[in-house]
Write a protein that holds these residues in place. Structure first.
Motif, PDB file in Angstrom:
ATOM      1  N   UNK A   1       4.507  -6.676   3.627  1.00 11.21           N
ATOM      2  CA  UNK A   1       3.071  -6.552   3.852  1.00 11.21           C
ATOM      3  C   UNK A   1       2.349  -5.968   2.646  1.00 11.21           C
ATOM      4  N   UNK A   2       3.092  -5.660   1.589  1.00  6.93           N
ATOM      5  CA  UNK A   2       2.480  -5.128   0.382  1.00  6.93           C
ATOM      6  C   UNK A   2       2.160  -3.654   0.483  1.00  6.93           C
ATOM      7  N   UNK A   3       1.286  -3.147  -0.428  1.00  7.04           N
ATOM      8  CA  UNK A   3       0.966  -1.715  -0.480  1.00  7.04           C
ATOM      9  C   UNK A   3       0.343  -1.155   0.787  1.00  7.04           C
ATOM     10  N   UNK A   4      -0.091  -2.021   1.720  1.00  5.53           N
ATOM     11  CA  UNK A   4      -0.583  -1.513   3.008  1.00  5.53           C
ATOM     12  C   UNK A   4       0.498  -0.695   3.705  1.00  5.53           C
TER      13      UNK A   4
ATOM     14  N   UNK B   1      11.973   6.566 -13.566  1.00  4.74           N
ATOM     15  CA  UNK B   1      12.536   6.573 -14.925  1.00  4.74           C
ATOM     16  C   UNK B   1      12.549   5.176 -15.537  1.00  4.74           C
ATOM     17  N   UNK B   2      12.893   4.185 -14.749  1.00  8.13           N
ATOM     18  CA  UNK B   2      12.949   2.807 -15.262  1.00  8.13           C
ATOM     19  C   UNK B   2      11.578   2.147 -15.323  1.00  8.13           C
ATOM     20  N   UNK B   3      10.557   2.843 -14.827  1.00 10.00           N
ATOM     21  CA  UNK B   3       9.218   2.280 -14.852  1.00 10.00           C
ATOM     22  C   UNK B   3       9.088   1.038 -13.992  1.00 10.00           C
ATOM     23  N   UNK B   4       9.700   1.060 -12.819  1.00  5.65           N
ATOM     24  CA  UNK B   4       9.649  -0.091 -11.919  1.00  5.65           C
ATOM     25  C   UNK B   4       8.196  -0.478 -11.624  1.00  5.65           C
ATOM     26  N   UNK B   5       7.897  -1.760 -11.606  1.00  8.71           N
ATOM     27  CA  UNK B   5       6.511  -2.219 -11.400  1.00  8.71           C
ATOM     28  C   UNK B   5       6.071  -2.110  -9.938  1.00  8.71           C
ATOM     29  N   UNK B   6       5.978  -0.880  -9.450  1.00  6.38           N
ATOM     30  CA  UNK B   6       5.543  -0.670  -8.071  1.00  6.38           C
ATOM     31  C   UNK B   6       4.064  -1.027  -7.971  1.00  6.38           C
ATOM     32  N   UNK B   7       3.688  -1.933  -7.099  1.00  5.44           N
ATOM     33  CA  UNK B   7       2.293  -2.378  -7.026  1.00  5.44           C
ATOM     34  C   UNK B   7       1.345  -1.271  -6.596  1.00  5.44           C
ATOM     35  N   UNK B   8       0.148  -1.265  -7.202  1.00  8.54           N
ATOM     36  CA  UNK B   8      -0.886  -0.321  -6.817  1.00  8.54           C
ATOM     37  C   UNK B   8      -1.710  -0.904  -5.672  1.00  8.54           C
ATOM     38  N   UNK B   9      -2.311  -0.036  -4.915  1.00  9.75           N
ATOM     39  CA  UNK B   9      -3.137  -0.467  -3.795  1.00  9.75           C
ATOM     40  C   UNK B   9      -4.514  -0.895  -4.293  1.00  9.75           C
ATOM     41  N   UNK B  10      -4.844  -2.149  -4.104  1.00 10.54           N
ATOM     42  CA  UNK B  10      -6.156  -2.685  -4.454  1.00 10.54           C
ATOM     43  C   UNK B  10      -6.629  -3.581  -3.315  1.00 10.54           C
ATOM     44  N   UNK B  11      -7.902  -3.940  -3.355  1.00  5.84           N
ATOM     45  CA  UNK B  11      -8.429  -4.845  -2.340  1.00  5.84           C
ATOM     46  C   UNK B  11      -7.792  -6.215  -2.440  1.00  5.84           C
ATOM     47  N   UNK B  12      -7.431  -6.607  -3.677  1.00  2.00           N
ATOM     48  CA  UNK B  12      -6.856  -7.937  -3.890  1.00  2.00           C
ATOM     49  C   UNK B  12      -5.433  -8.055  -3.352  1.00  2.00           C
ATOM     50  N   UNK B  13      -4.650  -6.981  -3.494  1.00  2.00           N
ATOM     51  CA  UNK B  13      -3.237  -7.064  -3.077  1.00  2.00           C
ATOM     52  C   UNK B  13      -2.954  -6.188  -1.864  1.00  2.00           C
TER      53      UNK B  13
ATOM     54  N   UNK C   1       0.022   4.867  -6.829  1.00  2.00           N
ATOM     55  CA  UNK C   1      -0.069   4.822  -5.363  1.00  2.00           C
ATOM     56  C   UNK C   1       1.188   5.418  -4.737  1.00  2.00           C
ATOM     57  N   UNK C   2       2.334   5.075  -5.299  1.00  2.00           N
ATOM     58  CA  UNK C   2       3.616   5.565  -4.797  1.00  2.00           C
ATOM     59  C   UNK C   2       3.725   7.080  -4.936  1.00  2.00           C
ATOM     60  N   UNK C   3       3.492   7.596  -6.142  1.00  2.00           N
ATOM     61  CA  UNK C   3       3.608   9.038  -6.374  1.00  2.00           C
ATOM     62  C   UNK C   3       2.514   9.805  -5.635  1.00  2.00           C
ATOM     63  N   UNK C   4       1.318   9.210  -5.585  1.00  2.21           N
ATOM     64  CA  UNK C   4       0.228   9.863  -4.853  1.00  2.21           C
ATOM     65  C   UNK C   4       0.529   9.964  -3.368  1.00  2.21           C
ATOM     66  N   UNK C   5       1.164   8.917  -2.813  1.00  2.00           N
ATOM     67  CA  UNK C   5       1.526   8.938  -1.403  1.00  2.00           C
ATOM     68  C   UNK C   5       2.528  10.032  -1.098  1.00  2.00           C
ATOM     69  N   UNK C   6       3.526  10.207  -1.960  1.00  2.00           N
ATOM     70  CA  UNK C   6       4.523  11.266  -1.762  1.00  2.00           C
ATOM     71  C   UNK C   6       3.856  12.638  -1.854  1.00  2.00           C
ATOM     72  N   UNK C   7       2.930  12.775  -2.824  1.00  2.00           N
ATOM     73  CA  UNK C   7       2.214  14.046  -2.965  1.00  2.00           C
ATOM     74  C   UNK C   7       1.402  14.356  -1.703  1.00  2.00           C
TER      75      UNK C   7
END
Length: 482
Positions: free
Chosen positions: A76-79, A207-219, A3-9
């Motif tokens: 507010x989360x991934x919103x 690089x560190x593989x930070x656990x950036x949350x993905x956008x889902x209906x649940x979160x 979600x993070x990389x896709x948003x930047x793209x």
């Protein structure tokens, strides 16, 4: 991470697609002289290069908005990612580009003058007072926040009030000197520092593989936090900000050619959106989720997040550079806030700015008022700033929509985001304690009804303005140095 990389793209793609569409729709006139040449005065109207203008514009519009706002918005989360991407491409960058280009077509005019021309003379007085108030709030807020960050960087060994004095002294100098003396010389380096620090944090997250949350209906947003209308005021400069409408005329007066507009105005808003995405992702992923983030914010505010994220991801030296990259944001927006206020008041009172004494005559009272405002609780100032900021964005978008309507061009690109945010600002002021503190359901009803009435009035005024053939631009031969 996707979600993070896709948003930047998407932000980058938006620049090359929707940005190009907006530029083509507006209609660039490469042969038309710009205010930098026609109105050259050696103070505010001075031709500068595209790269220099772009980096100065980025610093002018940024402030702490694309850092502190997204950090708070991470609650507010991934919103938050959605608003940054969609808001930046279809609202913020359109707002900045149209404001800058219409200003170029009108002798580098500031928002109050443009509002007077396209929305009526009464609006000139309203917007002038509104803009100066907003700029005073910005300047004051951006004195205290960098001082607090610098105090954190020195582990409290140097009191924040000492930094406040130094920052005020710098603001006075930068406000009254010609734009190419300090701003034109230092800001490109500050802009590079900002970009390097933000990219460093972004690369560190990947690089560190930070656990950036993905956008889902649940979160979509944590614990059912109410997104509307608060998210759109929490994250402003990273998506849509009226403060930018007060800053773009500074660069509209130094732009050499209209074809540079998309890079300078639309492009730098996209860059700010990328910075916002990085800091929102850092806040969401590095502090053990929503509860951990909330605890750190409650204890040390967004500055604590900036400091910890920078030093964790970039080490001691890199972390210091990262924090300094954030420190320059409010400083380099605070001084241009006061500079814009000086220019707006000078235009309003028709006071020529060639003489240094006349610049001091206007700037002096501004700094006295700002010094008084520093004694008010920061959180109260910030809430009023947020509302005033987005209200100014609505005014700027309606000015742009009117311009495009008269020109028989696609005015919906400005009117749709302007109307959306109009609903938000009316609902916000009706529902919040700083406003009328009404129940939320009544506030929403008031927001939609109020926005509908204003849109009806807009179309009535727009048809009249088109019938009266209001000139869209100032004839170059009529331009005179202010």
């Amino acid at each position: 991470m996707y979600t993070f990389l896709g948003g930047i793209a998407l932000l980058i793609i938006g620049y090359f697609t929707y940005g190009k569409f907006i530029e083509k729709m507006f209609g660039v006139k490469n042969e038309r002289p710009t205010p930098a040449y026609v109105n050259s005065d050696g103070v505010d109207y001075i031709p500068m290069s595209t790269l220099k203008n772009s980096l100065i514009q980025l610093l002018n519009i940024a402030g702490t908005g694309p850092v502190f706002g997204p950090i708070m918005g991470a609650l507010y989360g991934p919103a938050a990612f959605i608003w940054i991407v969609v808001g930046c491409i279809f609202a913020g960058a359109v707002h900045d580009y149209l404001t800058g280009m219409i200003s170029i077509r009108n002798r580098g005019a500031h928002l109050p003058e443009l509002a007077s021309k396209f929305l009526g003379k009464v609006m000139k007085h309203i917007v002038n007072g509104f803009a100066v108030l907003l700029l005073l709030l910005v300047g004051t807020v951006f004195v205290t926040t960098p001082a607090e960050l610098m105090s954190l960087l020195t582990d409290g060994k140097v009191a924040a009030w000492i930094f406040v004095l130094f920052i005020f002294a710098y603001y006075i100098i930068a406000t009254v000197l010609p734009v190419d003396k300090i701003i034109g010389r230092l800001y490109p380096y500050f802009g590079a520092l900002l970009l390097i620090s933000a990219l460093g944090v972004g690369i560190g997250l990947v690089v560190t593989g930070a656990p950036i949350p993905e956008l889902t209906l649940e979160n979509f947003h944590p614990e059912g936090a109410a997104i509307f209308p608060l998210l759109f005021f929490t994250i402003s400069c990273g998506a849509l900000s009226g403060f930018h409408a007060t800053q773009t005329p500074i660069i509209s007066r130094t732009t050499k050619n209209e074809r540079e507009g998309r890079k300078i105005f639309y492009g730098m808003m996209i860059a700010e959106g990328i910075i916002a995405m990085i800091w929102a992702a850092a806040a969401m992923s590095m502090f053990d989720g929503y509860n951990g983030l909330n605890e750190i914010l409650a204890a040390g505010g967004p500055g604590a997040i900036v400091s910890e994220a920078s030093f964790t991801l970039l080490g001691a030296i890199g972390g210091t550079i990262g924090v300094l990259g954030v420190v320059v944001l409010p400083i380099t927006s605070g001084d241009t806030a006061f500079r814009s206020a000086r220019m707006i008041i000078a235009d309003y009172l028709k006071i020529a700015q060639r003489k240094l004494s006349k610049r001091f005559w206007i700037a002096g009272p501004l700094f006295i008022v700002s010094a008084i405002l520093t004694q008010i609780d920061f959180n109260i100032l910030w809430r009023y700033f947020n509302w005033a900021n987005q209200s100014t964005a609505v005014i700027a978008l309606f000015v742009a929509a009117m311009y495009l309507y008269i020109a028989r061009k696609n005015f919906w690109v400005a009117l749709v985001p302007g109307t959306f945010m109009l609903v938000m600002i009316i609902t916000y002021i009706l529902s919040q304690p700083i406003g009328f503190n009404l129940p939320m359901n009544l506030s929403w009803i008031g927001g939609f009804i109020g926005a509908a009435l204003i849109v009806v009035l807009f179309f009535r005024a727009a048809r009249k303005a088109r019938a009266n053939n209001i000139p869209l631009e100032v004839d170059v031969s009529d331009w005179k140095v202010a």
